[in-house]
Write a protein that holds these residues in place. Sequence first.
Motif, PDB file in Angstrom:
ATOM      1  N   VAL A  22       0.864  -1.182   0.000  1.00 26.50           N
ATOM      2  CA  VAL A  22       0.000   0.000   0.000  1.00 26.50           C
ATOM      3  C   VAL A  22       0.905   1.238   0.000  1.00 26.50           C
ATOM      4  N   ASP A  24       2.238   4.927  -0.312  1.00 30.66           N
ATOM      5  CA  ASP A  24       1.570   6.218  -0.222  1.00 30.66           C
ATOM      6  C   ASP A  24       2.460   7.364  -0.682  1.00 30.66           C
ATOM      7  N   SER A 186      -1.953   4.687  -3.094  1.00 32.62           N
ATOM      8  CA  SER A 186      -3.098   5.384  -2.516  1.00 32.62           C
ATOM      9  C   SER A 186      -3.403   6.646  -3.307  1.00 32.62           C
ATOM     10  N   SER A 187      -4.640   6.792  -3.748  1.00 30.63           N
ATOM     11  CA  SER A 187      -5.014   7.960  -4.555  1.00 30.63           C
ATOM     12  C   SER A 187      -4.852   9.264  -3.783  1.00 30.63           C
ATOM     13  N   GLY A 189      -2.205   9.744  -1.812  1.00 32.32           N
ATOM     14  CA  GLY A 189      -0.793   9.803  -1.445  1.00 32.32           C
ATOM     15  C   GLY A 189      -0.070  10.977  -2.085  1.00 32.32           C
TER      16      GLY A 189
END
Length: 248
Positions: A22, A24, A186-187, A189
């Motif tokens: 994930v 970021d 992550s959109s 981030g």
Amino acid sequence: MLDNRLAVPDNRLAVPDNRLAVPDILALFDIDNTLTRSSITHRDAFFTAIKNIYGINTGFAGLNPHGMTDRQIISEVLKINGVEEHRIDEGMEKCLRDMAEIFIRNVENENLVILEGVADLLKELHNRSVLMGLVTGNVEAIAWAKLEIVGLDHYFKMGGFGSDDSIRANLVRLAVGKAVKDFGFSSGGDVFLFGDTPKDIIAGKEAGVKTVAVATGIFSRGELSGSNPDYIYESFGDFSSIINNLGL
């Protein structure tokens, strides 16, 4: 020797390891005069491909190509030489492919140079689990070939390339979209775009990402400042300070 010359390496599509499950933070890099010195082989491949496909013997015809995409450069050079737009469009894909093939056949004869601090910066970002990609005006096959030759290709997972679009801001958006879709970025981030020209910085701002200018190309720190980058450095020489300043 370059394998599968015009194919995207398989590891670009691989699921990232657990450290990047994930991510970021996304760091996007230009190539020419940001990661490496500009390639003479690439320049020569431009002119040869234009002659092969359009029958025109030309140089850049007064055009300043720095920060432009390969697709855009070919189009503008041909317009300067009086080629009609419909004819440019008809031959563009053949010209881009011919240029890539010429480049890949000849690049191993050139000593491509990695710029100061780049190798250490990329290694440290990798160690910190920062997801890395490319935003370059190079067509995709040429971009990966350059990085493979200098041993940097394994750091990068995706990108926006000059074969994808002529508008650089769209390449930034494309790279971010790939990071979200294929690598779990992550959109919400942080995205940092590194480049050496005002066009890099302008594209990053249009795409809504943080911009990092480096005066490692033909543009001075003062000239780059006019594009209002979020950060500006002379080079990547003091890479540890850059990483700390950017909070990476």
